[in-house]
Design a protein around this motif. Structure first.
Motif, PDB file in Angstrom:
ATOM      1  N   THR A 246      30.733  74.298  65.739  1.00 41.05           N
ATOM      2  CA  THR A 246      32.190  74.491  66.555  1.00 41.05           C
ATOM      3  C   THR A 246      33.153  73.650  65.653  1.00 41.05           C
ATOM      4  O   THR A 246      32.952  72.478  65.297  1.00 41.05           O
ATOM      5  CB  THR A 246      32.280  73.776  68.040  1.00 41.05           C
ATOM      6  OG1 THR A 246      31.375  74.320  68.893  1.00 41.05           O
ATOM      7  CG2 THR A 246      33.663  74.052  68.691  1.00 41.05           C
ATOM      8  N   GLU A 247      34.505  74.314  65.367  1.00 37.42           N
ATOM      9  CA  GLU A 247      35.291  73.816  64.424  1.00 37.42           C
ATOM     10  C   GLU A 247      36.188  73.056  65.230  1.00 37.42           C
ATOM     11  O   GLU A 247      36.427  72.990  66.372  1.00 37.42           O
ATOM     12  CB  GLU A 247      36.089  75.198  63.637  1.00 37.42           C
ATOM     13  CG  GLU A 247      35.575  75.656  62.566  1.00 37.42           C
ATOM     14  CD  GLU A 247      36.304  76.600  61.705  1.00 37.42           C
ATOM     15  OE1 GLU A 247      37.135  75.962  61.010  1.00 37.42           O
ATOM     16  OE2 GLU A 247      36.158  77.672  61.895  1.00 37.42           O
ATOM     17  N   SER A 248      37.162  72.134  64.540  1.00 37.05           N
ATOM     18  CA  SER A 248      37.841  71.279  65.265  1.00 37.05           C
ATOM     19  C   SER A 248      38.939  71.851  66.196  1.00 37.05           C
ATOM     20  O   SER A 248      39.220  71.380  67.266  1.00 37.05           O
ATOM     21  CB  SER A 248      38.698  70.282  64.187  1.00 37.05           C
ATOM     22  OG  SER A 248      39.385  70.853  63.406  1.00 37.05           O
ATOM     23  N   ARG A 313      32.171  75.306  51.949  1.00 37.80           N
ATOM     24  CA  ARG A 313      32.198  75.020  53.279  1.00 37.80           C
ATOM     25  C   ARG A 313      31.754  73.621  53.453  1.00 37.80           C
ATOM     26  O   ARG A 313      31.201  72.982  54.499  1.00 37.80           O
ATOM     27  CB  ARG A 313      31.285  75.993  54.550  1.00 37.80           C
ATOM     28  CG  ARG A 313      31.719  77.156  54.354  1.00 37.80           C
ATOM     29  CD  ARG A 313      32.810  77.708  55.110  1.00 37.80           C
ATOM     30  NE  ARG A 313      33.310  79.078  55.114  1.00 37.80           N
ATOM     31  CZ  ARG A 313      34.443  79.291  55.726  1.00 37.80           C
ATOM     32  NH1 ARG A 313      35.079  78.680  56.368  1.00 37.80           N
ATOM     33  NH2 ARG A 313      34.674  80.726  56.069  1.00 37.80           N
ATOM     34  N   TRP A 316      32.355  71.473  56.631  1.00 37.65           N
ATOM     35  CA  TRP A 316      31.828  71.711  57.688  1.00 37.65           C
ATOM     36  C   TRP A 316      30.553  70.676  57.925  1.00 37.65           C
ATOM     37  O   TRP A 316      30.051  70.313  59.246  1.00 37.65           O
ATOM     38  CB  TRP A 316      31.056  73.093  57.814  1.00 37.65           C
ATOM     39  CG  TRP A 316      32.117  74.097  58.206  1.00 37.65           C
ATOM     40  CD1 TRP A 316      33.378  74.012  58.250  1.00 37.65           C
ATOM     41  CD2 TRP A 316      31.982  75.533  58.428  1.00 37.65           C
ATOM     42  NE1 TRP A 316      34.054  75.159  58.215  1.00 37.65           N
ATOM     43  CE2 TRP A 316      33.154  76.126  58.760  1.00 37.65           C
ATOM     44  CE3 TRP A 316      30.688  76.241  58.789  1.00 37.65           C
ATOM     45  CZ2 TRP A 316      33.245  77.634  59.063  1.00 37.65           C
ATOM     46  CZ3 TRP A 316      30.683  77.454  58.973  1.00 37.65           C
ATOM     47  CH2 TRP A 316      32.296  78.230  59.206  1.00 37.65           C
ATOM     48  N   LYS A 325      29.198  70.439  65.248  1.00 34.66           N
ATOM     49  CA  LYS A 325      30.592  70.352  65.448  1.00 34.66           C
ATOM     50  C   LYS A 325      31.337  69.614  64.275  1.00 34.66           C
ATOM     51  O   LYS A 325      30.669  68.670  63.761  1.00 34.66           O
ATOM     52  CB  LYS A 325      31.000  69.074  66.808  1.00 34.66           C
ATOM     53  CG  LYS A 325      32.338  69.060  66.955  1.00 34.66           C
ATOM     54  CD  LYS A 325      32.526  68.164  68.409  1.00 34.66           C
ATOM     55  CE  LYS A 325      33.849  68.138  68.872  1.00 34.66           C
ATOM     56  NZ  LYS A 325      34.202  67.510  70.062  1.00 34.66           N
ATOM     57  N   LEU A 326      32.296  70.159  63.755  1.00 36.72           N
ATOM     58  CA  LEU A 326      33.202  69.760  62.755  1.00 36.72           C
ATOM     59  C   LEU A 326      33.687  68.284  63.010  1.00 36.72           C
ATOM     60  O   LEU A 326      34.485  68.111  63.961  1.00 36.72           O
ATOM     61  CB  LEU A 326      34.299  70.720  62.256  1.00 36.72           C
ATOM     62  CG  LEU A 326      35.184  70.311  61.176  1.00 36.72           C
ATOM     63  CD1 LEU A 326      34.186  70.042  59.730  1.00 36.72           C
ATOM     64  CD2 LEU A 326      35.978  71.502  61.009  1.00 36.72           C
TER      65      LEU A 326
END
Length: 327
Positions: A246-248, A313, A316, A325-326
């Motif tokens: 999950t990105e921010s 990336r 990440w 999670k980021l």
């Protein structure tokens, strides 16, 4: 002197086709091949024949494709082939008792485990996932149960700690045809008596290899590193172990893991914490030791070595952050 047997063969995928090829090249006679009806495949959903059908047609062998054997006409048609034996390999259908008893020598099956361990649909994957040290094939006399019949012959192979389901599949695909032809040579002897050769399974030792489910592919970092490594190898080539990143801003990505290894770790980081991220891979804390992800696949991309993914990336995978999670 043994007389060549007239054989009905029933099977579907490439694993079955490799056994069919061995029979075609043996002294025995394959008089008909049974396989499922053609199924839609690919983007165009074009009806596509399975591997056994293609091989049978290549050798001018009759092909039958019933949906099942519940129809009396289909049962009668099979009986009219007057076969000595029916060989079943990864056919995908439970055969009714009338079919099992139709050929003179009944029906035999090639199963991808050493029975009674791992009866059922996914013996190769379950043996890997469980950490078994060896597996093999069992040639058994089929009965009305699921992989419960008497064993005629077994052949074993070692499971290496680098094996995936794909590589183990190939080992068994090489082992099985030889064991099958050997079994048929034994059964073709005029004085063959099943009671003198067959061995009953010990039901107390039986385990069941449940069919794989996509939901099982989700990696749980609260397993230990050995368990995660076995799961990753067991689920190649399908469904492929994966985790959600999950990105921010909340956007989620599913990342597949194609290669990993166990690394010693005696720290106290929370399972799922990134311990390292370098050209060797991404090391993640588990409940015991660490798992190093070495080849992963981003959504819509091909599988790549982690060092190549980190080139674009790296943000990440920050050391000290949770892998899911980021930041």
């Amino acid at each position: 002197m043994a007389t060549p047997l007239n054989i009905i063969f029933a099977g579907t995928p490439d694993f079955a086709a490799q056994h069919l090829a061995a029979l075609i090249n043996s002294e025995h006679n394959v008089i008909v091949v049974y396989c499922p009806p053609d199924k839609p495949a690919g983007r165009g959903k074009k009806l596509t024949a399975c591997a056994t059908k293609l091989l049978a047609l290549e050798h001018n062998i009759i092909v039958e494709q019933p949906i099942n054997f519940k129809n009396e006409a289909e049962q009668k048609q099979l009986a009219e082939y007057n076969a000595d034996i029916m060989v079943v390999v990864a056919y995908g259908l439970l055969l009714p008792e009338v079919i099992l008893n139709s050929p003179r020598l009944g029906c035999i099956n090639v199963h991808g485990s050493i029975l009674p361990k791992w009866r059922g649909a996914a013996p190769i994957q379950r043996s890997l996932e469980a950490g078994d040290k060896k597996t093999g094939v069992t040639i058994m006399q089929m009965d009305k149960g699921l992989d419960t019949g008497d064993m005629i012959l077994t052949a074993e192979c070692v499971i290496e700690n680098t094996d995936t389901s794909a590589s183990l599949y190939e080992k068994l695909a090489n082992l099985g045809p030889t064991a099958l032809v050997e079994t048929l040579s034994l059964m073709a002897e005029p004085n063959f008596q099943a009671m003198d050769h067959n061995v009953a399974q010990d039901n107390e030792l039986a385990t069941y290899a449940h069919k794989l489910d996509k939901a099982e592919a989700e990696l749980d970092w609260h397993l230990n590193a050995d368990e995660l490594d076995r799961k990753i190898r067991a689920y190649i080539p399908w469904p492929v172990s994966q985790f959600t990143f999950t990105e921010s801003e909340g956007k989620q990505h599913r990342l597949r893991v194609w290669q990993a290894s166990v690394q010693e770790y005696q720290g106290s980081s929370i399972p799922g914490t990134i311990l390292k991220a370098d050209k060797q891979g991404i090391e993640i804390a588990t409940t015991k030791d660490a798992i190093r992800l070495e080849v992963i696949q981003l959504p819509g991309k091909k599988a790549l070595a982690v060092k190549d993914i980190l080139n674009g990336r790296s943000e990440w995978f920050t050391v000290g952050s949770p892998i899911n999670k980021l930041g």
